[in-house]
Design an enzyme around this catalytic site. Structure first.
Site, PDB file in Angstrom:
ATOM      1  N   ASP A   1       0.817  -1.139   0.036  1.00 16.57           N
ATOM      2  CA  ASP A   1       0.018  -0.025   0.069  1.00 16.57           C
ATOM      3  C   ASP A   1       0.785   1.244   0.220  1.00 16.57           C
ATOM      4  OD1 ASP A   1      -2.373  -1.422  -0.149  1.00 16.57           O
ATOM      5  OD2 ASP A   1      -2.248  -1.710   2.198  1.00 16.57           O
ATOM      6  N   ARG A   2       2.071   1.045  -0.382  1.00 14.71           N
ATOM      7  CA  ARG A   2       2.899   2.225  -0.560  1.00 14.71           C
ATOM      8  C   ARG A   2       3.378   2.921   0.854  1.00 14.71           C
ATOM      9  NH1 ARG A   2       3.509  -0.010  -4.256  1.00 14.71           N
ATOM     10  NH2 ARG A   2       3.474   0.478  -6.561  1.00 14.71           N
TER      11      ARG A   2
END
Ligand SMILES: Cc1cc2nc3c(=O)[nH]c(=O)nc-3n(C[C@H](O)[C@H](O)[C@H](O)COP(=O)(O)O)c2cc1C
Length: 222
Positions: free
Chosen positions: A200-201
């Site tokens: 999810d970065r």
């Protein structure tokens, strides 16, 4: 060569993405000395069998503050700095003469890791450059003589002619001297960041800053 539209990877750039899930990197496991931490991550990159794990992007700036970047090879970590070898009269050499600061970036894709370094640059001693130069294969030593790095040349033939001249000159097995304009630079870091990709970065970023000779550490938002 023409690509049908649906097979040209450029058309699919926006869809290209990876999910990083190999691991995390948190405050509890980081070493207080970033050079030691670097040695650990570098050992991981070697153990993972990566090709040229010592390849790093080197960014320099012109006198006008315009950046330029290229890849060089890390050859030593020594006296608290990162050493690479090059031609002092190359473009990078001339830029470092005017502005002796550089940034380095390592990217170990398979480990989903990046290391960023910023620091001051100095030439290593002539004797250190000599020791490294003579450890290189003979062809590389002659290549350093044959090529005035970054100079405009008329053709590949010109370079090959110069290489043939050098081969003839040193054919008898005589020691090939270190060219005057060739040697090492050491980047002494003032900042080192370790980046580990996460889902999810929400990547992990731990940055070390040298302040009054001491390393301070902090976490940065991804
Ligand atoms: C994998 C790789 C490793 C390289 N290693 C070096 C190196 O250690 N030293 C060097 O001078 N150039 C090295 N080069 C070439 C540089 O990227 C660059 O072309 C050259 O140094 C000239 O750069 P400049 O004109 O900005 O000075 C390497 C290139 C690649 C792709």
């Amino acid at each position: 060569m023409a690509h049908p539209e649906n097979t040209n990877p450029i058309a699919r750039l926006a869809e290209m993405r990876e999910t990083y899930r190999r691991g995390g990197f948190d405050e509890a496991e980081v070493h207080p000395d970033p050079l030691v931490q670097f040695e650990k991550w570098f050992a991981d990159a070697v153990a993972a069998g990566l090709k040229e794990p010592n390849a790093m992007t080197l960014a320099t700036v012109t006198a006008e503050g315009r950046p330029a970047a290229r890849i060089v090879l890390l050859k030593e970590v020594q006296e608290g700095g990162f050493v690479f070898y090059t031609n002092y009269r190359s473009r990078k050499g001339r830029e470092l003469q005017r502005a002796p600061f550089a940034a380095l970036v390592f990217y170990w894709s398979e480990l989903e890791r990046q290391v960023r370094v910023e620091g001051e640059v100095q030439r290593v001693s002539r004797s250190q450059s000599e020791a490294y130069f003579h450890s290189r294969p003979k062809g590389s030593q002659l290549g350093a003589w044959a090529s005035e790095q970054s100079r405009v040349v008329a053709s590949r033939a010109e370079i090959e002619r110069r290489m043939a001249e050098m081969e003839a000159r040193y054919q008898g097995g005589a020691e090939i001297p270190l060219p005057e304009e060739w040697g090492g630079y050491r980047v002494t870091p003032t900042l080192i960041e370790f980046w580990q990709g996460r889902p999810d970065r929400l990547h992990d970023r731990i940055e070390y800053l040298r302040e009054n000779g001491e390393w301070a550490r902090r976490r940065l938002a991804p």
